[in-house]
Design an enzyme around this catalytic site. Structure first.
Site, PDB file in Angstrom:
ATOM      1  N   ASN A   1     -10.997  -0.524  -6.248  1.00  0.00           N
ATOM      2  CA  ASN A   1     -10.327  -1.264  -7.316  1.00  0.00           C
ATOM      3  C   ASN A   1     -10.167  -2.710  -6.839  1.00  0.00           C
ATOM      4  O   ASN A   1      -9.319  -2.986  -5.997  1.00  0.00           O
ATOM      5  CB  ASN A   1      -8.961  -0.618  -7.591  1.00  0.00           C
ATOM      6  CG  ASN A   1      -8.129  -1.413  -8.569  1.00  0.00           C
ATOM      7  OD1 ASN A   1      -8.636  -2.332  -9.237  1.00  0.00           O
ATOM      8  ND2 ASN A   1      -6.847  -1.096  -8.668  1.00  0.00           N
TER       9      ASN A   1
ATOM     10  N   LYS B   1      -9.133  -5.202  -8.447  1.00  0.00           N
ATOM     11  CA  LYS B   1      -8.012  -5.880  -9.135  1.00  0.00           C
ATOM     12  C   LYS B   1      -8.468  -7.271  -9.624  1.00  0.00           C
ATOM     13  O   LYS B   1      -9.621  -7.423 -10.023  1.00  0.00           O
ATOM     14  CB  LYS B   1      -6.795  -5.958  -8.218  1.00  0.00           C
ATOM     15  CG  LYS B   1      -6.451  -4.610  -7.602  1.00  0.00           C
ATOM     16  CD  LYS B   1      -5.106  -4.591  -6.959  1.00  0.00           C
ATOM     17  CE  LYS B   1      -4.923  -3.262  -6.249  1.00  0.00           C
ATOM     18  NZ  LYS B   1      -3.574  -3.063  -5.758  1.00  0.00           N
TER      19      LYS B   1
ATOM     20  N   HIS C   1      -2.919   2.777 -13.751  1.00  0.00           N
ATOM     21  CA  HIS C   1      -2.647   2.254 -12.407  1.00  0.00           C
ATOM     22  C   HIS C   1      -1.193   1.790 -12.343  1.00  0.00           C
ATOM     23  O   HIS C   1      -0.644   1.324 -13.350  1.00  0.00           O
ATOM     24  CB  HIS C   1      -3.597   1.087 -12.101  1.00  0.00           C
ATOM     25  CG  HIS C   1      -3.526   0.644 -10.675  1.00  0.00           C
ATOM     26  ND1 HIS C   1      -2.558  -0.217 -10.232  1.00  0.00           N
ATOM     27  CD2 HIS C   1      -4.257   0.988  -9.590  1.00  0.00           C
ATOM     28  CE1 HIS C   1      -2.720  -0.406  -8.924  1.00  0.00           C
ATOM     29  NE2 HIS C   1      -3.741   0.312  -8.512  1.00  0.00           N
TER      30      HIS C   1
ATOM     31  N   GLU D   1       0.125  -0.790 -11.317  1.00  0.00           N
ATOM     32  CA  GLU D   1       0.364  -2.175 -11.764  1.00  0.00           C
ATOM     33  C   GLU D   1       0.361  -2.251 -13.296  1.00  0.00           C
ATOM     34  O   GLU D   1       1.081  -3.061 -13.883  1.00  0.00           O
ATOM     35  CB  GLU D   1      -0.685  -3.104 -11.133  1.00  0.00           C
ATOM     36  CG  GLU D   1      -0.387  -3.312  -9.650  1.00  0.00           C
ATOM     37  CD  GLU D   1      -1.594  -3.417  -8.753  1.00  0.00           C
ATOM     38  OE1 GLU D   1      -2.677  -3.789  -9.235  1.00  0.00           O
ATOM     39  OE2 GLU D   1      -1.449  -3.113  -7.554  1.00  0.00           O
TER      40      GLU D   1
ATOM     41  N   GLU E   1      -1.237   7.911  -6.308  1.00  0.00           N
ATOM     42  CA  GLU E   1      -0.992   6.642  -5.630  1.00  0.00           C
ATOM     43  C   GLU E   1       0.514   6.383  -5.561  1.00  0.00           C
ATOM     44  O   GLU E   1       1.104   5.874  -6.530  1.00  0.00           O
ATOM     45  CB  GLU E   1      -1.664   5.500  -6.402  1.00  0.00           C
ATOM     46  CG  GLU E   1      -3.160   5.631  -6.499  1.00  0.00           C
ATOM     47  CD  GLU E   1      -3.822   4.267  -6.655  1.00  0.00           C
ATOM     48  OE1 GLU E   1      -4.675   3.957  -5.832  1.00  0.00           O
ATOM     49  OE2 GLU E   1      -3.437   3.516  -7.563  1.00  0.00           O
TER      50      GLU E   1
ATOM     51  N   GLY F   1      -0.887  -1.576  -1.487  1.00  0.00           N
ATOM     52  CA  GLY F   1      -0.923  -2.972  -1.064  1.00  0.00           C
ATOM     53  C   GLY F   1       0.160  -3.345  -0.064  1.00  0.00           C
ATOM     54  O   GLY F   1       0.401  -4.527   0.175  1.00  0.00           O
TER      55      GLY F   1
ATOM     56  N   SER G   1      -3.091   1.895   0.538  1.00  0.00           N
ATOM     57  CA  SER G   1      -3.353   1.387   1.895  1.00  0.00           C
ATOM     58  C   SER G   1      -4.345   2.237   2.688  1.00  0.00           C
ATOM     59  O   SER G   1      -4.193   2.410   3.896  1.00  0.00           O
ATOM     60  CB  SER G   1      -2.031   1.214   2.666  1.00  0.00           C
ATOM     61  OG  SER G   1      -1.217   0.253   1.994  1.00  0.00           O
TER      62      SER G   1
HETATM   63  C1  PEP Z   1      -4.873   0.407  -5.508  1.00  0.00           C
HETATM   64  O1  PEP Z   1      -4.754  -0.698  -5.985  1.00  0.00           O
HETATM   65  O2  PEP Z   1      -5.184   1.358  -6.229  1.00  0.00           O
HETATM   66  C2  PEP Z   1      -4.631   0.563  -4.077  1.00  0.00           C
HETATM   67  C3  PEP Z   1      -4.571   1.767  -3.606  1.00  0.00           C
HETATM   68  O3  PEP Z   1      -4.468  -0.583  -3.321  1.00  0.00           O
HETATM   69  P1  PEP Z   1      -4.415  -0.696  -1.702  1.00  0.00           P
HETATM   70  O4  PEP Z   1      -5.552   0.151  -1.180  1.00  0.00           O
HETATM   71  O5  PEP Z   1      -4.586  -2.135  -1.413  1.00  0.00           O
HETATM   72  O6  PEP Z   1      -3.096  -0.146  -1.279  1.00  0.00           O
END
Ligand code: PEP
Length: 250
Positions: free
Chosen positions: A9, A11, A95, A97, A167, A173, A213
């Protein structure tokens, strides 16, 4: 057997040229006999260019969002059919966000899931708890509620084609990855929720990615858990080497 699925992703990151170079770098580094399903989800503006750059490689391309209506007066929005038209295969929906920055509810996400399915896109549907919800013992309830709300009215046959992504919001992040045991526990619970809503055959088929992460150095341990079938990767998907390192761990 569930085929491992690693999706990146991106973003709201990268330029057009960086995105093309990234997908070309990933394509170059993929082993010819790679058994992992791989996808990248760039910003909508670059989807066409990334589909072209992915070319005949095994890399699939997905979007990060859609609107649920098929067409019409919805300024600024993109439909599932438009994504299909340019060669996209996937769309990330729900997601954290989208849920927490843009206020998307599970019922809105549910409309988007149905629109994606109707257009022939594979929805990657995200669920996950906030830190406060984990600390107050609400993880299982929050995840189940998001599952039921986001997937209302989805048939068993449709469910088998959907990918879920667990998630935990506190791990996205932040560099704070869930331990393999924490992630596996939620994935196993989620599979039980799928079984209760559908049946064991559907539950065994649905792939559940972990996201939060994921990096090359923690991917193999997370992905070796029995109910973790892949990863949805943010930051580490922006460099070919680190994304390939995660794919190698699957
Ligand atoms: C994501 O945006 O779905 C995500 C898991 O981000 P990150 O790997 O940076 O934590």
């Amino acid at each position: 057997m569930r085929r491992p699925f690693i999706a990146g992703n991106w973003k709201m990151n990268s330029t057009r040229a960086e995105g093309i170079a990234l997908v070309e770098g990933i394509a170059k580094g993929l082993a010819a006999d790679c058994s992992v399903e791989v996808a990248v989800c760039p910003p909508a503006l670059y989807l066409d260019a990334i589909v072209a750059a992915a070319g005949d490689s095994p890399i699939g391309v997905g979007a990060q969002n859609i609107y649920f209506e098929a067409s019409g007066a919805f300024t600024g929005e993109i439909s599932a059919a438009m994504l299909k038209d340019i060669g996209c295969q996937y769309v990330i929906l729900g997601h954290s966000e989208r849920r927490h920055v843009f206020g998307e509810s599970s019922s809105l996400i549910n409309k988007k899931v149905h629109a994606a399915l109707a257009a022939g896109l594979v929805p990657i549907v995200c669920v996950g708890e906030l830190l406060e919800e984990r600390e107050t013992g609400k993880t299982a309830d929050v995840v189940a509620e998001q599952f039921y709300g986001s997937l209302a009215g989805v048939s068993a046959e449709q469910m088998e084609s959907i990918v879920l992504a667990y998630e935990p919001v506190w791990a996205i992040g932040t560099g704070k990855v869930a331990t393999p045991e924490q992630a596996e526990a939620v994935h196993a619970d989620l599979r039980k929720v799928i079984e209760a809503r559908y049946n064991s055959a559907v539950a065994e088929k649905v792939r559940i990615q972990y996201g939060g992460s994921v990096k090359p150095d923690n991917a193999a341990e997370l992905l070796s858990q029995p109910n973790i079938d892949g990863a949805l990767v943010g930051g580490a998907a922006l460099k070919a080497d680190s994304f390939l390192g995660i794919i190698a761990g699957a």
